[in-house]
Design an enzyme around this catalytic site. Structure first.
Site, PDB file in Angstrom:
ATOM      1  CG  LEU A 122       9.009   4.472  -0.645  1.00  0.00           C
ATOM      2  CD1 LEU A 122       7.726   3.573  -0.225  1.00  0.00           C
ATOM      3  CD2 LEU A 122      10.051   4.372  -0.350  1.00  0.00           C
ATOM      4  N   PRO A 124      12.260   4.458  -6.848  1.00  0.00           N
ATOM      5  CG  PRO A 124      13.755   5.784  -7.242  1.00  0.00           C
ATOM      6  CD  PRO A 124      12.592   5.850  -6.604  1.00  0.00           C
ATOM      7  CE1 TYR A 125      13.384  -1.599  -0.354  1.00  0.00           C
ATOM      8  CE2 TYR A 125      11.753  -1.513  -0.985  1.00  0.00           C
ATOM      9  CZ  TYR A 125      13.040  -1.919  -0.633  1.00  0.00           C
ATOM     10  OH  TYR A 125      11.967  -3.029   0.480  1.00  0.00           O
ATOM     11  CG  MET A 126       8.353   0.059  -4.317  1.00  0.00           C
ATOM     12  SD  MET A 126       8.060  -1.280  -3.400  1.00  0.00           S
ATOM     13  CE  MET A 126       7.697  -0.332  -1.683  1.00  0.00           C
ATOM     14  CE  LYS A 129      13.682  -5.512  -1.020  1.00  0.00           C
ATOM     15  NZ  LYS A 129      14.534  -6.850  -0.660  1.00  0.00           N
TER      16      LYS A 129
END
Length: 210
Positions: A122, A124-126, A129
């Site tokens: 997670l 890269p997603y965080m 964001k």
């Protein structure tokens, strides 16, 4: 006083749109494909076809605030994470600023504050964001940033918490509760330049979002 919903066809987006139309809150659902329209049109929800990765400026016509609840999803690669969760979010902030929208509401994530603490898959997603939130804060737009914990499919309780201390370390929240919070925020137009961590808890939405 219409809210453009980017990410309307997502799991949280659909639940929010259904709640908004029930109470007569003016919204416009931005959809990537005409094939997504029937679900919204059956419920009397205004729609516009636009692609977050392409030209979507026309979707903002007649809108005064923007709700960003789009996400690349857990099964896409880092390329889509960059294009949707980072670049798409930044472009939507720019579009909202250029149009002079009154407010921008961002659905982020609790772990976006510290991407390295998130599970490796997670991160890269965080990180996307984290960067999108920072860009929004620096944009000068009136804003609200919502940071839900780990999402579940439990039913809505409309009872929430704003910290891990309140929950004894439990870091989850149902998508249904997030949708109810979004409706509250969309209607509470006096709330600007605020950030909320959001978890399932025991307090009412009004108490947590006061």
């Amino acid at each position: 006083m219409t809210t453009l919903v980017i990410g309307a066809n997502g799991q949280i987006g659909r639940q929010f749109c259904a709640l908004a139309v029930e109470v007569g809150e003016p919204i416009r659902a931005m959809l990537r494909s005409p094939k997504q329209r029937p679900w919204f049109e059956e419920r009397g929800i205004d729609t516009v076809i636009a692609d977050l990765e392409g030209d979507f400026a026309h979707a903002l016509d007649g809108c005064d605030q923007l709700l960003f609840t789009a996400g690349s999803g857990p099964h896409t690669g880092a390329d889509k994470t960059l294009l949707i969760d980072l670049y798409g979010a930044i472009r939507s902030v720019e579009a909202a600023r250029e149009r002079g929208l009154s407010r921008y509401l961002m659905v982020s994530a609790m772990r976006a504050d510290d991407p390295q603490a998130a599970p490796e898959a997670l991160r890269p997603y965080m990180a996307a964001k984290f960067a999108a939130d920072a860009y929004l804060r620096a944009s000068g737009l009136p804003q609200v940033i919502l940071k839900p914990g780990r999402l579940t499919d439990e039913p809505a309780t409309q009872r929430v918490a704003a910290s891990l201390e309140e929950t004894g370390g439990e870091n989850t929240i149902s998508r249904a509760n997030v949708a109810h919070v979004l409706l509250h925020l969309v209607q509470a137009r006096q709330l600007v330049d605020r950030e909320f961590v959001l978890l399932d808890g025991r307090r009412t939405l009004a108490e947590v979002l006061a």
